[in-house]
Design a protein around this motif. Sequence first.
Motif, PDB file in Angstrom:
ATOM      1  N   ARG A   3       0.850  -1.180   0.000  1.00  0.00           N
ATOM      2  CA  ARG A   3       0.000   0.000   0.000  1.00  0.00           C
ATOM      3  C   ARG A   3       0.888   1.233   0.000  1.00  0.00           C
ATOM      4  NH1 ARG A   3      -5.425   1.371   3.174  1.00  0.00           N
ATOM      5  NH2 ARG A   3      -6.076   2.643   1.479  1.00  0.00           N
ATOM      6  N   LYS A   4       0.603   2.156  -0.895  1.00  0.00           N
ATOM      7  CA  LYS A   4       1.401   3.371  -0.984  1.00  0.00           C
ATOM      8  C   LYS A   4       1.256   4.194   0.288  1.00  0.00           C
ATOM      9  CE  LYS A   4       1.323   3.953  -5.939  1.00  0.00           C
ATOM     10  NZ  LYS A   4       0.969   4.826  -7.042  1.00  0.00           N
ATOM     11  N   CYS A   6       1.525   7.417   0.428  1.00  0.00           N
ATOM     12  CA  CYS A   6       0.785   8.637   0.126  1.00  0.00           C
ATOM     13  C   CYS A   6       0.118   8.477  -1.237  1.00  0.00           C
ATOM     14  CB  CYS A   6       1.729   9.827   0.142  1.00  0.00           C
ATOM     15  SG  CYS A   6       0.900  11.398  -0.051  1.00  0.00           S
ATOM     16  N   SER A   7      -1.185   8.504  -1.286  1.00  0.00           N
ATOM     17  CA  SER A   7      -1.904   8.333  -2.545  1.00  0.00           C
ATOM     18  C   SER A   7      -1.737   9.583  -3.410  1.00  0.00           C
ATOM     19  CB  SER A   7      -3.377   8.074  -2.267  1.00  0.00           C
ATOM     20  OG  SER A   7      -4.007   9.260  -1.830  1.00  0.00           O
ATOM     21  N   PRO A   8      -1.881   9.454  -4.725  1.00  0.00           N
ATOM     22  CA  PRO A   8      -1.784  10.618  -5.610  1.00  0.00           C
ATOM     23  C   PRO A   8      -2.822  11.692  -5.295  1.00  0.00           C
ATOM     24  CG  PRO A   8      -1.637   8.592  -6.879  1.00  0.00           C
ATOM     25  CD  PRO A   8      -1.988   8.201  -5.472  1.00  0.00           C
ATOM     26  N   GLY A  62      -4.020  15.688  -9.853  1.00  0.00           N
ATOM     27  CA  GLY A  62      -4.986  14.820  -9.189  1.00  0.00           C
ATOM     28  C   GLY A  62      -6.335  15.450  -8.922  1.00  0.00           C
ATOM     29  N   ASP A 117     -12.359   9.395  -5.591  1.00  0.00           N
ATOM     30  CA  ASP A 117     -11.786   8.063  -5.612  1.00  0.00           C
ATOM     31  C   ASP A 117     -10.468   8.077  -6.376  1.00  0.00           C
ATOM     32  OD1 ASP A 117     -13.019   8.585  -7.999  1.00  0.00           O
ATOM     33  OD2 ASP A 117     -13.734   6.535  -8.307  1.00  0.00           O
ATOM     34  N   GLU A 118      -9.668   7.063  -6.162  1.00  0.00           N
ATOM     35  CA  GLU A 118      -8.333   6.976  -6.757  1.00  0.00           C
ATOM     36  C   GLU A 118      -8.378   6.865  -8.276  1.00  0.00           C
ATOM     37  OE1 GLU A 118      -5.249   7.401  -5.521  1.00  0.00           O
ATOM     38  OE2 GLU A 118      -6.312   8.024  -3.738  1.00  0.00           O
ATOM     39  N   GLU A 119      -9.409   6.210  -8.840  1.00  0.00           N
ATOM     40  CA  GLU A 119      -9.495   6.060 -10.287  1.00  0.00           C
ATOM     41  C   GLU A 119      -9.672   7.408 -10.953  1.00  0.00           C
ATOM     42  OE1 GLU A 119     -11.666   4.057  -8.270  1.00  0.00           O
ATOM     43  OE2 GLU A 119     -10.069   2.572  -8.216  1.00  0.00           O
ATOM     44  N   ALA A 122      -6.292   9.247 -11.156  1.00  0.00           N
ATOM     45  CA  ALA A 122      -5.246   8.655 -11.990  1.00  0.00           C
ATOM     46  C   ALA A 122      -5.290   9.141 -13.416  1.00  0.00           C
ATOM     47  CB  ALA A 122      -5.354   7.141 -11.958  1.00  0.00           C
TER      48      ALA A 122
END
Length: 122
Positions: A3-4, A6-8, A62, A117-119, A122
């Motif tokens: 698991r990263k 820090c997320s983007p 982001g 959300d992360e998607e 990205a």
Amino acid sequence: MYRKLCSPLLLAWVMLFAAIVCEIIGTSFMAIAARNGGYLGYIWMAGALALSYYLLSLALRGISVGVAYAVWEGLGLIGLTVVSVWLFGEKLVPQELIGLALALLGLTCVTLGEPHDEEAAA
């Protein structure tokens, strides 16, 4: 499994808030330089505002440009108003307080409309 740290998306928001802080600092130096004269304040202003724009551009990786710019300007406005009352002794009238509250409400509505959300980041 990995698991990263820090997320983007989180990193984008950190960059945006750093950009807001730099904008407040830069604009405060503009006010100081305009009131006290001298070019040193303008040099600090230019550096802080340039850094603010750079950090804002990183945040756009982001966060959508409309949301990022609205948050950057809106929270910058509110933060600079707090600084001007605290540092420069400026007074706010009730209409200004209502306007700031409405700006904050608008920022909340714009930000809640952004996909979180992360998607989407990205």
